[in-house]
Design a protein around this motif. Sequence first.
Motif, PDB file in Angstrom:
ATOM      1  N   PRO A  49       0.831  -1.203   0.000  1.00  0.00           N
ATOM      2  CA  PRO A  49       0.000   0.000   0.000  1.00  0.00           C
ATOM      3  C   PRO A  49       0.869   1.259   0.000  1.00  0.00           C
ATOM      4  O   PRO A  49       1.971   1.258   0.570  1.00  0.00           O
ATOM      5  N   LEU A  50       0.364   2.315  -0.602  1.00  0.00           N
ATOM      6  CA  LEU A  50       1.156   3.527  -0.822  1.00  0.00           C
ATOM      7  C   LEU A  50       1.708   4.120   0.478  1.00  0.00           C
ATOM      8  O   LEU A  50       2.925   4.250   0.645  1.00  0.00           O
ATOM      9  N   SER A  51       0.829   4.504   1.381  1.00  0.00           N
ATOM     10  CA  SER A  51       1.285   5.188   2.601  1.00  0.00           C
ATOM     11  C   SER A  51       2.167   4.294   3.450  1.00  0.00           C
ATOM     12  O   SER A  51       3.228   4.720   3.924  1.00  0.00           O
ATOM     13  N   GLU A  94      -1.696 -13.412 -10.909  1.00  0.00           N
ATOM     14  CA  GLU A  94      -2.019 -12.840 -12.208  1.00  0.00           C
ATOM     15  C   GLU A  94      -1.122 -11.654 -12.558  1.00  0.00           C
ATOM     16  O   GLU A  94      -0.764 -11.449 -13.715  1.00  0.00           O
ATOM     17  N   GLU A  95      -0.752 -10.851 -11.556  1.00  0.00           N
ATOM     18  CA  GLU A  95       0.045  -9.652 -11.813  1.00  0.00           C
ATOM     19  C   GLU A  95       1.535  -9.878 -11.592  1.00  0.00           C
ATOM     20  O   GLU A  95       2.333  -8.955 -11.688  1.00  0.00           O
ATOM     21  N   GLY A  96       1.904 -11.120 -11.301  1.00  0.00           N
ATOM     22  CA  GLY A  96       3.312 -11.494 -11.294  1.00  0.00           C
ATOM     23  C   GLY A  96       4.134 -10.992 -10.120  1.00  0.00           C
ATOM     24  O   GLY A  96       5.334 -10.759 -10.275  1.00  0.00           O
ATOM     25  N   TYR A  97       3.518 -10.845  -8.947  1.00  0.00           N
ATOM     26  CA  TYR A  97       4.278 -10.416  -7.774  1.00  0.00           C
ATOM     27  C   TYR A  97       4.829 -11.630  -7.015  1.00  0.00           C
ATOM     28  O   TYR A  97       4.190 -12.674  -6.937  1.00  0.00           O
ATOM     29  N   ASP A  98       6.018 -11.457  -6.461  1.00  0.00           N
ATOM     30  CA  ASP A  98       6.600 -12.486  -5.606  1.00  0.00           C
ATOM     31  C   ASP A  98       6.086 -12.375  -4.178  1.00  0.00           C
ATOM     32  O   ASP A  98       5.959 -13.380  -3.470  1.00  0.00           O
ATOM     33  N   LEU A  99       5.799 -11.137  -3.761  1.00  0.00           N
ATOM     34  CA  LEU A  99       5.407 -10.878  -2.377  1.00  0.00           C
ATOM     35  C   LEU A  99       4.523  -9.637  -2.340  1.00  0.00           C
ATOM     36  O   LEU A  99       4.787  -8.654  -3.037  1.00  0.00           O
ATOM     37  N   VAL A 100       3.476  -9.705  -1.523  1.00  0.00           N
ATOM     38  CA  VAL A 100       2.569  -8.572  -1.375  1.00  0.00           C
ATOM     39  C   VAL A 100       2.424  -8.263   0.111  1.00  0.00           C
ATOM     40  O   VAL A 100       2.180  -9.166   0.918  1.00  0.00           O
ATOM     41  N   ILE A 101       2.579  -6.990   0.456  1.00  0.00           N
ATOM     42  CA  ILE A 101       2.302  -6.542   1.817  1.00  0.00           C
ATOM     43  C   ILE A 101       0.870  -6.031   1.819  1.00  0.00           C
ATOM     44  O   ILE A 101       0.524  -5.133   1.057  1.00  0.00           O
ATOM     45  N   ARG A 102       0.050  -6.622   2.668  1.00  0.00           N
ATOM     46  CA  ARG A 102      -1.374  -6.282   2.646  1.00  0.00           C
ATOM     47  C   ARG A 102      -1.840  -5.899   4.045  1.00  0.00           C
ATOM     48  O   ARG A 102      -1.450  -6.511   5.036  1.00  0.00           O
ATOM     49  N   ILE A 103      -2.671  -4.868   4.083  1.00  0.00           N
ATOM     50  CA  ILE A 103      -3.308  -4.433   5.323  1.00  0.00           C
ATOM     51  C   ILE A 103      -4.702  -5.029   5.324  1.00  0.00           C
ATOM     52  O   ILE A 103      -5.503  -4.767   4.431  1.00  0.00           O
ATOM     53  N   SER A 104      -5.001  -5.851   6.319  1.00  0.00           N
ATOM     54  CA  SER A 104      -6.246  -6.604   6.308  1.00  0.00           C
ATOM     55  C   SER A 104      -6.872  -6.611   7.686  1.00  0.00           C
ATOM     56  O   SER A 104      -6.163  -6.557   8.697  1.00  0.00           O
ATOM     57  N   ARG A 105      -8.203  -6.671   7.723  1.00  0.00           N
ATOM     58  CA  ARG A 105      -8.874  -6.800   9.011  1.00  0.00           C
ATOM     59  C   ARG A 105      -8.338  -8.034   9.729  1.00  0.00           C
ATOM     60  O   ARG A 105      -8.159  -9.079   9.129  1.00  0.00           O
ATOM     61  N   ALA A 106      -8.090  -7.905  10.994  1.00  0.00           N
ATOM     62  CA  ALA A 106      -7.444  -8.965  11.776  1.00  0.00           C
ATOM     63  C   ALA A 106      -8.162 -10.301  11.602  1.00  0.00           C
ATOM     64  O   ALA A 106      -9.365 -10.402  11.775  1.00  0.00           O
TER      65      ALA A 106
END
Length: 305
Positions: A99-101, A136-148
């Motif tokens: 995420p950007l921020s 689908e978008e070819g990422y190795d790793l994604v940092i995601r902010i998610s509801r606990a």
Amino acid sequence: MDRLRAYEIFMTVVSRGSFNKAADLLDTSPANVTRYVNDLETYLGCRLLNRSSRKLSLTESGEALFERCKSILADVAETEALVSSNSVKPRGRLRINAPLSFGILHLAPLWPEFIRRYPEVELDISLIDRVVDIVEEGYDLVIRISRAGSVNHAARKLASSHNVLCASPAYLQQHGLPQTPEDLKDHECITYTYSGDEWSFTDNSGKLHQIKVKGKVHTNNGDTARAMALCGAGIIWQPTFLIGPDLASGALVALLPDYKLPDIDVLAMYPSRRHLSVKVRMMIDFLVEAFAGTAPWYKTTDNKK
């Protein structure tokens, strides 16, 4: 009996639907496959497969073992990959989305140290607030902010963060202090794409309060909401990883202390637990170490309680 080998053979028989096909795939004889399955049934004291001249089917015990074996064999594969990775240096391009921020504030300061440790890795970092499709978008790793607790994908938790309702002292002096969630209907609320205009609170007794708020500004960027709140434009709901310093300094004031907003987790997500590359594994371990489960923004809110 080699139980791990027996589990592998049993899984192959089930997936191929035949002792003969399993034997071909495992490069062994049908008699050997049959012996392993028979020995496994004897060891466990139950029948795993219903055999007929035309097809095989799982018994209730067989179905339970089949599901469990998936996890067992996956854990073995992951352990083997971990051991073998200790002698392999991470290298190559690593595509990361965040995420950007959060990416600017809390990840960007970490990248130089990672590159220092692993100089043969190239980082390709994309900061996008929308939820991306890792495969689908070819990422190795994604940092995601998610509801606990809401994510079921392959992931490791890096940290947790509180969501806080807040406003500037200037706004509160002009418009008054809300005492209950229902009071927010009479306030200017700056809404955010990922929390919407229906805000949910839980009181000390566990009762849920859902309030539809209104305001002149809606944004998909937390920094925009924060900047407007600091200028006295309205009330916001944002995570402490973004507004923690503002709460600590008094530039923003936390509201409705007897009502709780849903907490969120910061997750490192990846396509699959199996066959995880060395560079991805090293990055995940690096981030887990960096955040250590309790991020620096956590203290700001706790100190206000």
